[in-house]
Design a protein around this motif. Structure first.
Motif, PDB file in Angstrom:
ATOM      1  N   LEU A 259       0.817  -1.214   0.000  1.00 11.39           N
ATOM      2  CA  LEU A 259       0.000   0.000   0.000  1.00 11.39           C
ATOM      3  C   LEU A 259       0.854   1.269   0.000  1.00 11.39           C
ATOM      4  N   GLY A 260       2.158   1.104  -0.208  1.00 14.82           N
ATOM      5  CA  GLY A 260       3.039   2.262  -0.238  1.00 14.82           C
ATOM      6  C   GLY A 260       3.558   2.663   1.114  1.00 14.82           C
ATOM      7  N   GLY A 261       3.312   1.827   2.134  1.00 16.22           N
ATOM      8  CA  GLY A 261       3.798   2.111   3.479  1.00 16.22           C
ATOM      9  C   GLY A 261       5.257   1.723   3.639  1.00 16.22           C
ATOM     10  N   ARG A 262       5.727   1.836   4.867  1.00 13.85           N
ATOM     11  CA  ARG A 262       7.113   1.490   5.163  1.00 13.85           C
ATOM     12  C   ARG A 262       7.185   0.755   6.502  1.00 13.85           C
ATOM     13  N   CYS A 263       8.295   0.111   6.726  1.00 16.33           N
ATOM     14  CA  CYS A 263       8.536  -0.565   8.000  1.00 16.33           C
ATOM     15  C   CYS A 263       9.450   0.298   8.865  1.00 16.33           C
ATOM     16  N   ASP A 264       9.146   0.356  10.147  1.00 15.28           N
ATOM     17  CA  ASP A 264       9.979   1.070  11.116  1.00 15.28           C
ATOM     18  C   ASP A 264      10.177   0.159  12.310  1.00 15.28           C
ATOM     19  N   SER A 265      11.228   0.377  13.054  1.00 12.96           N
ATOM     20  CA  SER A 265      11.499  -0.444  14.226  1.00 12.96           C
ATOM     21  C   SER A 265      10.473  -0.169  15.316  1.00 12.96           C
ATOM     22  N   GLY A 266       9.747  -1.217  15.717  1.00 14.50           N
ATOM     23  CA  GLY A 266       8.777  -1.051  16.786  1.00 14.50           C
ATOM     24  C   GLY A 266       9.432  -0.680  18.101  1.00 14.50           C
ATOM     25  N   ILE A 267      10.493  -1.391  18.457  1.00 18.30           N
ATOM     26  CA  ILE A 267      11.164  -1.091  19.719  1.00 18.30           C
ATOM     27  C   ILE A 267      11.830   0.279  19.650  1.00 18.30           C
ATOM     28  N   GLY A 268      12.340   0.647  18.472  1.00 19.00           N
ATOM     29  CA  GLY A 268      12.934   1.968  18.338  1.00 19.00           C
ATOM     30  C   GLY A 268      11.910   3.069  18.532  1.00 19.00           C
ATOM     31  N   LEU A 269      10.738   2.873  17.947  1.00 21.40           N
ATOM     32  CA  LEU A 269       9.662   3.856  18.088  1.00 21.40           C
ATOM     33  C   LEU A 269       9.241   4.004  19.548  1.00 21.40           C
ATOM     34  N   VAL A 270       9.066   2.871  20.223  1.00 23.06           N
ATOM     35  CA  VAL A 270       8.622   2.914  21.612  1.00 23.06           C
ATOM     36  C   VAL A 270       9.694   3.514  22.514  1.00 23.06           C
ATOM     37  N   THR A 271      10.941   3.124  22.309  1.00 24.47           N
ATOM     38  CA  THR A 271      11.996   3.640  23.189  1.00 24.47           C
ATOM     39  C   THR A 271      12.148   5.147  23.059  1.00 24.47           C
ATOM     40  N   ARG A 272      11.981   5.659  21.844  1.00 23.21           N
ATOM     41  CA  ARG A 272      12.036   7.115  21.681  1.00 23.21           C
ATOM     42  C   ARG A 272      10.875   7.782  22.403  1.00 23.21           C
ATOM     43  N   ALA A 273       9.693   7.171  22.298  1.00 25.66           N
ATOM     44  CA  ALA A 273       8.492   7.776  22.895  1.00 25.66           C
ATOM     45  C   ALA A 273       8.576   7.848  24.412  1.00 25.66           C
ATOM     46  N   ILE A 274       9.153   6.825  25.037  1.00 21.83           N
ATOM     47  CA  ILE A 274       9.179   6.780  26.507  1.00 21.83           C
ATOM     48  C   ILE A 274      10.459   7.350  27.095  1.00 21.83           C
ATOM     49  N   GLY A 275      11.352   7.864  26.251  1.00 20.32           N
ATOM     50  CA  GLY A 275      12.591   8.450  26.746  1.00 20.32           C
ATOM     51  C   GLY A 275      13.577   7.433  27.285  1.00 20.32           C
ATOM     52  N   LEU A 276      13.616   6.254  26.679  1.00 24.67           N
ATOM     53  CA  LEU A 276      14.498   5.204  27.189  1.00 24.67           C
ATOM     54  C   LEU A 276      15.981   5.557  27.086  1.00 24.67           C
ATOM     55  N   PRO A 277      16.460   6.220  26.028  1.00 22.60           N
ATOM     56  CA  PRO A 277      17.894   6.538  25.982  1.00 22.60           C
ATOM     57  C   PRO A 277      18.380   7.309  27.205  1.00 22.60           C
ATOM     58  N   ALA A 278      17.608   8.306  27.647  1.00 21.60           N
ATOM     59  CA  ALA A 278      18.018   9.074  28.828  1.00 21.60           C
ATOM     60  C   ALA A 278      17.997   8.201  30.074  1.00 21.60           C
ATOM     61  N   ALA A 279      17.003   7.306  30.172  1.00 24.17           N
ATOM     62  CA  ALA A 279      16.940   6.401  31.324  1.00 24.17           C
ATOM     63  C   ALA A 279      18.130   5.447  31.327  1.00 24.17           C
ATOM     64  N   LEU A 280      18.538   4.971  30.154  1.00 27.74           N
ATOM     65  CA  LEU A 280      19.721   4.110  30.061  1.00 27.74           C
ATOM     66  C   LEU A 280      20.982   4.858  30.469  1.00 27.74           C
ATOM     67  N   ASP A 281      21.082   6.115  30.063  1.00 25.47           N
ATOM     68  CA  ASP A 281      22.254   6.923  30.420  1.00 25.47           C
ATOM     69  C   ASP A 281      22.420   7.036  31.927  1.00 25.47           C
ATOM     70  N   ALA A 282      21.310   7.043  32.662  1.00 25.75           N
ATOM     71  CA  ALA A 282      21.350   7.255  34.106  1.00 25.75           C
ATOM     72  C   ALA A 282      21.436   5.959  34.910  1.00 25.75           C
ATOM     73  N   ALA A 283      21.355   4.809  34.259  1.00 19.21           N
ATOM     74  CA  ALA A 283      21.221   3.542  34.979  1.00 19.21           C
ATOM     75  C   ALA A 283      22.566   2.928  35.347  1.00 19.21           C
ATOM     76  N   ASP A 284      22.587   2.243  36.495  1.00 19.10           N
ATOM     77  CA  ASP A 284      23.727   1.420  36.898  1.00 19.10           C
ATOM     78  C   ASP A 284      23.515  -0.036  36.506  1.00 19.10           C
ATOM     79  N   LEU A 285      22.253  -0.433  36.364  1.00 15.64           N
ATOM     80  CA  LEU A 285      21.901  -1.794  35.974  1.00 15.64           C
ATOM     81  C   LEU A 285      20.595  -1.736  35.198  1.00 15.64           C
ATOM     82  N   VAL A 286      20.505  -2.559  34.149  1.00 13.37           N
ATOM     83  CA  VAL A 286      19.285  -2.656  33.360  1.00 13.37           C
ATOM     84  C   VAL A 286      18.717  -4.060  33.501  1.00 13.37           C
TER      85      VAL A 286
END
Length: 378
Positions: A259-286
């Protein structure tokens, strides 16, 4: 100590927020002073809309739809303020909507997803992001396309029955997609193509109830359907059956690409939305996890995305799962420091561990949370 809890769901037992809550409860029993950052995740499968709604806000709109056998089901769309709508295919196509005896990808349909997309378009969405995962269908989106106005026809010009097997007789299409100019995005972390040894039917068909003969029939039927889509659907890309992501959710990825759509990373989309990169930067353990930590987990799913991001930051990452079948060396290469299985925690399969993991997952996760706190908390 700052601990980031970012699990996926444990399919069939607990949604991601309850997984995180159980681990957090156990950790706090041992190390109450530690800082716990709770960020449940989804990769496009069940829980996709809930996780995004918690992060983005917006308006959740109930939408009546149908399940893979055409029975009434309750779905919803998330309408964000920027004109984007988020849809979860599992609400209409999910394997969890079927009893084990009902699982038959030759007959199940993705029509209900088309109803959800139609609702999103009718509400004025300019972009519709469709979370793909956890499906009980294998019809390459034929049902979805029908709901959107594109009906597969047989050689006599009659509409085909629903289900992947019927596509063995597809000869043409009738109608045009009613999308009002909206762009479709498939949120998926599955890179399998639609067809072949690594395609939707071969890899995921058996999980949905397909026998070996069913797999061969379905793969041939989807090959025929892909050829018809390329020939008759304007804008469909060439080589549809081999495109990465086309095999997601029983071939729904291929229909969205057609239909002319595209694929995007689901986990990438969600992690950006919830601010996961900043949370990872601050973590001592995941701490992350999912129901089954196996070879598919390392092909772009939640655990792989989280572990890789933690590794890049030099942060240890522990995986909790119902079952663990990934080798230590393979897991370590992906960034996993250690992995724990609920089945083994409850004594192993030979001592009833599997039954306990399925019936008492929250209890086991709480106990593992306490165990990890004793091992890691400073």
């Amino acid at each position: 100590m700052r601990v980031l809890l970012c699990p996926d769901k444990f399919a069939g037992t607990l949604p991601a927020p309850e997984v995180a809550a159980a681990v957090a409860e156990g950790w706090r029993e041992v190390a109450e002073a530690d800082e716990l950052l709770i960020r449940p995740l989804a990769d496009g499968g069940p829980g996709f809309v809930t996780v995004l709604a918690d992060a983005l806000g917006g308006r959740r709109v109930p939408v009546p739809t149908v399940d893979p056998l055409g029975r009434p089901a309750e779905g919803e769309i998330l309408l964000a303020d920027d004109g984007t709508a988020y849809v979860e295919s599992a609400q209409a196509c999910g394997l969890h909507l079927l009893e084990r005896a009902e699982r038959d990808p030759k007959a199940t349909t993705s029509y209900g997803l088309g109803a959800l997309i139609t609702a999103a378009v009718e509400h004025g969405a300019r972009t519709v992001v469709i979370g793909l995962g956890g499906s009980g269908t294998n019809d390459a989106g034929a049902g979805m396309l029908t709901a959107l106005g594109v009906t597969p026809l047989d050689g006599a010009g009659l509409a085909l029955p629903y289900g992947g097997a019927a596509l063995a007789a597809v000869a043409g299409l009738d109608g045009a997609p009613r999308l009002r100019g909206a762009t479709l995005v498939a949120a998926t972390d599955v890179d399998n193509p639609l067809l072949g040894l690594h395609g939707a039917s071969n890899v995921y068909g058996p999980q949905k109830g397909a026998t070996r003969s069913d797999v061969l029939l379905l793969d041939a039927a989807l090959e025929r359907f892909a050829a018809v889509l390329e020939r008759d659907l304007p804008g469909c890309p060439a080589g549809l059956g081999a495109l990465p992501g086309g095999g997601a959710a029983g071939g729904l990825g291929a229909a969205i690409l057609a239909l002319g759509g595209r694929c995007d990373s689901g986990i990438g989309l969600v992690t950006r939305a919830i601010g996961l990169p900043a949370a990872l930067d601050a973590a001592d353990l995941v701490i992350t996890g999912e129901g089954s930590f196996d070879h598919q987990s390392l092909r772009g799913k939640v655990v792989a995305g989280v572990a890789g991001a933690a590794r890049d930051r030099g942060v240890p990452c522990v995986v909790l799962a119902g079952q663990v079948s990934t080798g230590r060396r393979e897991a370590a290469a992906a960034g996993v420091t250690d992995a724990y299985s609920l089945v083994e925690h409850f004594g192993g399969e030979e001592r009833g561990g599997l039954d306990a993991a399925l019936s008492r997952p929250a209890e086991g996760l709480r106990q593992l949370g306490a165990r990890l706190a004793r091992q890691w908390s400073r």
